[in-house]
Design a protein around this motif. Structure first.
Motif, PDB file in Angstrom:
ATOM      1  N   SER A 104      -8.574 -16.360  16.810  1.00 57.31           N
ATOM      2  CA  SER A 104      -8.864 -16.011  18.195  1.00 57.31           C
ATOM      3  C   SER A 104      -8.195 -16.999  19.132  1.00 57.31           C
ATOM      4  N   THR A 155     -13.999 -15.082  19.201  1.00 56.04           N
ATOM      5  CA  THR A 155     -14.202 -14.788  20.619  1.00 56.04           C
ATOM      6  C   THR A 155     -15.351 -13.820  20.807  1.00 56.04           C
ATOM      7  N   GLY A 204      -8.264 -12.575  22.951  1.00 54.06           N
ATOM      8  CA  GLY A 204      -8.140 -13.753  23.786  1.00 54.06           C
ATOM      9  C   GLY A 204      -7.337 -13.406  25.025  1.00 54.06           C
ATOM     10  N   LEU A 221      -9.099 -18.667  21.782  1.00 52.98           N
ATOM     11  CA  LEU A 221     -10.376 -18.940  22.429  1.00 52.98           C
ATOM     12  C   LEU A 221     -10.300 -20.193  23.293  1.00 52.98           C
TER      13      LEU A 221
END
Length: 220
Positions: free
Chosen positions: A124, A204, A101, A126
């Motif tokens: 993640s 991600t 990320g 994200l």
């Protein structure tokens, strides 16, 4: 104790990140580097849980450093790319290379701490709208031939495809479960299957694969 390696060519940025992170009782900054070229030996020696990696550095940028760490270090650390501008081709390149990320340098201290803890736990970092914008700017809008071939090889089921589309929109497992009227554990199972079939390190990477293949349109 959660350990972090800071990689940035600006001493003031490293000092700021260190101050924010080491104010937490459960986080320790175990090392610093001013360029991506110094990352590999430090990661091997210090074994940090998370690397906060600048994307623009003079000798080796964050894209190549991320790619090299993930390719050459057994059980590699989680990597957050740190950037000044979120709509940056370097950021998209780092995400494609396997970063977990990205975080803006202007982020508030609480956001920085949350990001480090989040990726350390295996989630993640994200930002769906930002990733979508990056894909629209720097990806291939109709999907690359390589991306389409990779998705075809993955042979996702119809339900797995539905889950991937919702992941790309940024929905959590609980939100996906409510949307598809299934249990959260069922969604977790589908997400795990999607990641395995795509060879994706995390959510991600799965979203990037969806955009790269044209399976999900950045414009929509």
């Amino acid at each position: 104790m959660l350990t972090v390696l800071l990689v940035d060519d600006e001493p003031l940025v490293r000092a700021g990140l260190r101050a924010v992170l080491e104010a937490q009782p459960d986080i320790e900054v175990v090392g610093e580097a001013a360029d991506g070229a110094a990352v590999i030996p430090l990661v091997r020696r210090l074994r940090p849980d998370v690397v906060a990696m600048d994307v623009r550095m003079p000798l080796m940028d964050g894209i190549e450093a991320t790619r090299t760490v993930l390719r050459t270090v057994p059980d590699p650390p989680k990597i957050i790319v740190v950037t000044t501008f979120e709509n940056d081709e370097y950021v998209y390149g780092a995400l494609r290379a396997g970063a977990d990320g990205f975080l803006l340098k202007r982020a508030r201290p609480a956001e920085i701490v949350h990001a480090v803890r989040l990726v350390a736990e295996g989630d993640s970092l994200l930002f769906p709208a930002a990733v979508r914008q990056l894909a629209a700017s720097y990806g291939e809008n109709d999907g690359s031939a390589e991306g389409r071939a990779a998705l075809e090889r993955a042979a996702l089921t119809e339900r797995e495809g539905d889950v991937l589309r919702l992941v790309a929109r940024g929905l959590s497992n609980a939100e996906i479960a409510a949307r598809l009227v299934v249990g959260t554990e069922t969604v977790k199972s589908h997400v795990s299957s999607v990641l395995a079939k795509l060879g994706a390190r995390d959510r991600t990477q799965a979203v990037i694969a969806a955009y790269e293949s044209g399976f999900v349109s950045p414009g929509g």
